[in-house]
Design a protein around this motif. Structure first.
Motif, PDB file in Angstrom:
ATOM      1  N   CYS A  33       0.820  -1.214   0.000  1.00  0.00           N
ATOM      2  CA  CYS A  33       0.000   0.000   0.000  1.00  0.00           C
ATOM      3  C   CYS A  33       0.852   1.261   0.000  1.00  0.00           C
ATOM      4  O   CYS A  33       0.339   2.350  -0.168  1.00  0.00           O
ATOM      5  CB  CYS A  33      -0.908   0.022   1.226  1.00  0.00           C
ATOM      6  SG  CYS A  33      -2.121  -1.301   1.234  1.00  0.00           S
ATOM      7  N   THR A  40      -1.073   5.293  -6.989  1.00  0.00           N
ATOM      8  CA  THR A  40      -2.297   4.530  -6.721  1.00  0.00           C
ATOM      9  C   THR A  40      -3.483   5.142  -7.445  1.00  0.00           C
ATOM     10  O   THR A  40      -4.285   4.436  -8.059  1.00  0.00           O
ATOM     11  CB  THR A  40      -2.566   4.490  -5.211  1.00  0.00           C
ATOM     12  OG1 THR A  40      -1.399   3.991  -4.546  1.00  0.00           O
ATOM     13  CG2 THR A  40      -3.755   3.608  -4.890  1.00  0.00           C
ATOM     14  N   ARG A  44      -5.384   3.064 -10.526  1.00  0.00           N
ATOM     15  CA  ARG A  44      -6.812   2.720 -10.444  1.00  0.00           C
ATOM     16  C   ARG A  44      -7.639   3.436 -11.508  1.00  0.00           C
ATOM     17  O   ARG A  44      -8.762   3.045 -11.778  1.00  0.00           O
ATOM     18  CB  ARG A  44      -7.353   3.064  -9.068  1.00  0.00           C
ATOM     19  CG  ARG A  44      -6.811   2.193  -7.978  1.00  0.00           C
ATOM     20  CD  ARG A  44      -7.353   2.576  -6.641  1.00  0.00           C
ATOM     21  NE  ARG A  44      -6.817   1.715  -5.595  1.00  0.00           N
ATOM     22  CZ  ARG A  44      -6.869   1.999  -4.313  1.00  0.00           C
ATOM     23  NH1 ARG A  44      -7.439   3.113  -3.898  1.00  0.00           N
ATOM     24  NH2 ARG A  44      -6.364   1.175  -3.432  1.00  0.00           N
TER      25      ARG A  44
END
Length: 155
Positions: A33, A40, A44
């Motif tokens: 993470c 990120t 996405r």
């Protein structure tokens, strides 16, 4: 009324074993993470985010190349990032954070050297490619300027 004890052996809880097995798994999840939030966000957003949504989140691009006759357009952003933002869960980053707290505490009681070392910032370029419908098709992050160890490796 008296209770009789069971002659069966008492089974110990196996939760300590499960906990020790779970800790490495949790560390891997946290490490996955980590990293810059922009990575990120863009990962996405492939085949989903539009130019308008990205400009709303990241601001206007530093450069934008849009072909007059249609086709893919390319936006470029530049952002300064520190090691802490690039690798938030690395041992080096965490120990540096502990060292900074120690230096700040020492400065508060008058026994330190002030602020201590500042973090090094690196310049990263995000290159975003959009299709004709202005939807994010791909992206990549690269150094704005090659670092010293990369220059030495290339020579």
């Amino acid at each position: 009324m008296t209770r009789q004890r069971s002659s069966k052996p008492v089974k110990r809880a196996s939760w300590p074993v499960a906990l020790w097995a779970f800790i490495p798994f949790l560390c891997l999840i946290l490490a996955a993470c980590g990293g810059p939030w922009r990575d990120t966000y863009l990962k996405r957003g492939i085949n989903r985010l539009t130019q308008e949504e990205i400009a709303e989140k990241l601001g206007p691009p530093h450069t934008a190349k849009t072909p007059v006759l249609g086709g893919e357009s390319v936006w470029t952003y530049r952002f300064p990032m520190s090691d802490k933002e690039l690798r938030p869960w690395s041992l080096d980053t965490m120990t540096r954070g502990a060292l900074n707290v120690t230096q700040q505490a020492a400065a508060l009681i008058g026994k330190g050297g002030g602020e201590g070392a500042r973090e090094t910032l690196y310049c990263y370029r995000y290159v975003l490619t959009f299709d004709e419908a202005k939807v994010l098709k791909s992206w990549r992050r690269e150094d704005c300027v090659p670092r010293n160890h990369e220059k030495a490796a290339s020579q």
